[in-house]
Each structure stands twice: as C-alpha cells, then as structure tokens.
Motif scaffolding. Structure first.
Motif, short mmCIF file in Angstrom:
data_model
loop_
_atom_site.label_atom_id
_atom_site.label_comp_id
_atom_site.label_asym_id
_atom_site.label_seq_id
_atom_site.Cartn_x
_atom_site.Cartn_y
_atom_site.Cartn_z
N ILE A 300 36.72 30.36 74.76
CA ILE A 300 35.87 31.70 74.51
C ILE A 300 37.26 32.82 74.40
O ILE A 300 37.51 33.30 75.44
N ALA A 302 37.52 35.90 73.91
CA ALA A 302 36.60 37.01 73.88
C ALA A 302 37.15 38.27 73.13
O ALA A 302 38.45 38.48 73.22
N GLN A 332 31.57 40.64 76.51
CA GLN A 332 32.15 39.51 77.09
C GLN A 332 31.26 38.98 77.95
O GLN A 332 31.26 37.53 78.30
N LEU A 336 30.28 34.82 77.70
CA LEU A 336 30.21 33.73 78.94
C LEU A 336 29.07 33.30 78.98
O LEU A 336 28.94 31.99 79.53
N SER A 340 28.95 29.32 77.31
CA SER A 340 29.04 28.35 78.24
C SER A 340 27.95 27.19 78.26
O SER A 340 28.31 26.18 78.95
N TYR A 351 38.14 31.25 79.25
CA TYR A 351 37.97 32.49 79.02
C TYR A 351 39.28 33.15 78.73
O TYR A 351 40.12 33.07 79.91
N THR A 353 41.20 36.61 77.10
CA THR A 353 41.54 38.01 76.31
C THR A 353 42.99 38.44 76.19
O THR A 353 43.94 37.90 76.82
N ILE A 365 35.20 36.83 85.12
CA ILE A 365 35.13 35.70 85.64
C ILE A 365 34.26 35.71 87.10
O ILE A 365 33.14 34.95 87.48
#
Length: 405
Positions: A300, A302, A332, A336, A340, A351, A353, A365
């Motif tokens: 991801i 993001a 975001q 997730l 996921s 994940y 960025t 997270i």
C-alpha cells in the motif's frame, strides 16, 4: 553569467503558468524545454533550474520584492530580479530591471533569512505543522534539506543487466555515475543529464527512482512465484522493482483508481521486459473483494502529503492545504482497512508514504493495529527516512504480518 532574453522570457512564461494558472512545475518545464530546438543543454539547464529555484523560494522572493499574488508579468520580472541579484548576476539594461534596488534586496534577504518560514519559503500553516509534529531541530534541518535540488538516482533493471554493465554503458554515452553502498540497485548521476535520451533507457536497462523509494520493494520481502498486489501502483515504479526482485516469476497485480496511470505502467513494463504484471482499475469494490485473502504480499504505497519529496515537487508547497492533509489521512485509514483484506493468513504487507509526518505514518499504523481489522496483523518493523539524514527523499515504510489462523 550573462542573461539571454529568450531564455529569461521562457522562465517568466513558465512562472506565469505555475503561479497563476496552477499548472504543475514539472510539466511546465518539460513543455518549455521543447520550445526551441536550437537550445543546447546549458540553455535548457538554465531554464529548468531557474524556474524551479524561483518556485522553491517564491515566498521569500515575493517578500523581498514586495509583490503579492496573483503575479502580473511585471511582478514576475521583479521576482526574477531578486533571484538574479541574490545569485550575484549582473542585471542587463532591460526595461524590466529599471530601478531594481540591488542593495535593498540584499538587506531584506539578510533580515528575512533569520526567520525559518521566510528563509525556507514555506506557508505559515506548514511551518506550524512541521514544528508540531517533528520538533524544532528535526523540522528545521528537514525543511532546509527539502529546499536543495535532488540528485538523479537510477535503479538498474536486473531483468536485463547489472549495475556494473549499466555504469559502463552510460559511461560510453558520456554519463558518469557512482554506486550507492547502502542501495543494492542504485546508481547516482555525478552531473545532471537527460538520461531518457540514452540507448540504455530505451533498452529498459534502468528506471529513474530515488534511493529511498527503492527501499520499499525490498522491505516487502517478495520471492519468485508469489502472488503480490500493488494496491496503489500509479505509473508503476515500485511495481517494476518488485517484478525484477521476483525475477519475472509469479504474479503481480497492479491496481490503481486511475486508468491513465496504469496505461503508463503498461508502456514501462514492456520496455523493462516485465511480463508478470496484471493491471486492474479500482472502479468499484469488486476488484478488491475478488482478492480477499489471496495475496502473499501487499504493498500500500498510500496517497500522502508528499512532504518528503518537496525537493522534487517544490510547487507542492503552494498547492497543499491543511484541509488536503486532513482528508488524505482519512484516505490512508480507509486504504489500510479495505486493502489489508487482500492479505492471506501468514502473508505480509507494507504501508508506505513519501511523507515525513508521524500523523501520516507511525500514528496511522498504531491506529490500524488497534482497530478490529488490524487485530489480525502483527507489527514486524518500520523504517523512517529523513532527507537531512539520508541525503535522499523522506519516506516511511512499515511491515505487518497477518496472523496465520
């Protein structure tokens, strides 16, 4: 340095498009460089670097020149005059530069340079946000580094060649590079050059990709033969890296909400000799649901504020808003939770960025892992890359593993 009228006019035209018509700086510069075929590499370099420099320091130069948006052409010339004066360039006897207060410009620069938001040329809200999330020392160092011109970094396509042979091939085309010890597939250009014209590029021997970005695919721990989903693939820089790490074996499903980006990925994949990628547009919830519990690995990458890559996109400082950042955090969180679901038990996901804000990174997270969906995952490790420490783009990546039921 002697200023040439046609080159300066190109810069002014570019600034008008970027500041007043809200166009993206990289696209504007690309168009400008095609304006006159007689321009050599030094001419094109002047246009690109000058345009980016004035975009980068727009607030500082505007404060010194005492001009406000929207900028008419006279005001754009005043910004240009400030840039030239601070660079120590003698202004020619053109009407645009009459009555330029050279001494006053230098005095104002010395005065404003004592204040971070002027010195680094950032909006008030961005300065406050960076200070709040990163603290005085880290934010000051990071935003200073983000105002430097970024290096050009290449990622060797190991499906077609290796670092040593790529380096020799580029050398034969008069482009000098060096290895980066901490990055297995990276070469750094010693001097800026148009690498897209090289035979090596046309053959698919490399892609332009920052060293920090190259860490992400490695972080996902892929193996040949796996089923891997790149859920926010875009034009596919990380997808192609994953394909090379997997030696073209297994399956990569590259997904994005924008079909236009996936079409670019298709072209790049062909040039790279990548044939284990399947493209899927996320035009409803169906493509995601079909992959529930199927992926060995999920990336991801993001959508984010992009505050880690301001060196490459300096105009983002003037396009970003606090509201955008608030909204992107919601995006975001949603990504997730929804994406996921594609990870199978025992599988892993990353994940990532290109932001430096904890609210887009570690805190996302933490929030996910305490949610109902996140309870199925365990935290393995994360990595935060800051430009002022690494010399490369600001990035964040976290590796999570789905509990094997």
């Amino acid at each position: 340095m002697r200023l040439h009228r046609n080159l300066c006019f190109a810069v002014i035209d570019g600034l008008h498009q970027i500041f007043n018509e809200n166009e993206y700086a990289d696209k504007v510069v690309q168009q400008l460089l095609k304006r006159d075929k007689r321009w050599g590499s030094r001419d094109r370099g002047f246009i690109a670097e000058t345009t980016y420099e004035i975009v980068r320091y727009k607030r500082l130069y505007a404060e010194i020149a005492n001009v406000k948006a929207p900028y008419d052409r006279d005001n754009l010339w005043r910004l240009f005059a400030v840039w030239a004066t601070l660079k120590g360039i003698r202004l020619p006897d053109w009407k645009y530069f009459y009555d330029t207060p050279t001494r006053k410009i230098k005095g104002r620069f010395d005065e404003l340079s004592k204040v971070r938001k002027y010195r680094e040329s950032i909006p008030d809200w961005m300065d406050s946000l960076g200070l709040e999330e990163l603290g005085e020392s880290v934010w000051t160092n990071e935003i200073t580094k983000q105002n430097e011109q970024a290096d050009v970094i290449l990622r060797v396509n190991t499906l077609k060649t290796n670092k040593k042979d790529l380096r020799l091939k580029l050398q034969s085309e008069n482009i000098e590079t060096e290895f980066l010890p901490q990055h297995a597939s990276a070469l750094r250009l010693k001097e800026r050059a148009n690498v897209f014209r090289t035979e090596a590029f046309k053959k698919g021997w490399f892609e332009v990709q920052d060293a920090s970005s190259q860490l992400v695919a490695d972080f996902l721990d892929v193996k040949s033969g796996m089923k891997v989903v790149d859920a926010c693939a875009g034009a596919g820089g990380k997808t192609l890296h994953l394909a090379s790490l997997m030696e073209n074996k297994g399956q990569i499903i590259a997904m994005d909400i924008y079909e236009s980006k996936l079409k670019k990925l298709k072209v790049r994949a062909r040039r790279n000799g990548v044939h284990n990628v399947e493209l899927k547009v996320i035009d409803s919830t169906k493509p995601i649901k079909k992959l529930h519990g199927k992926a060995d690995r999920l990336l991801i990458d993001a959508p984010c504020s992009g505050l880690g890559v301001l060196r490459r996109n300096p105009d983002a400082k003037w396009k970003l808003t606090p509201e955008f950042i608030d909204n992107i955090k919601d995006t975001q969180t949603e990504a997730l939770h929804q994406y996921s679901k594609m990870v199978k038990p025992g599988g892993k996901m990353v994940y990532a960025t290109c932001s430096i804000l904890p609210s887009e990174n570690e805190k996302q997270i933490d929030k996910f892992l305490t949610s109902e969906m996140g309870k199925a995952f365990t935290f393995v490790k994360d990595k935060k890359v800051l430009a002022h420490k690494s010399g490369y783009d600001g990035f964040y990546m976290a590796l999570l593993e789905k509990i094997n039921e």
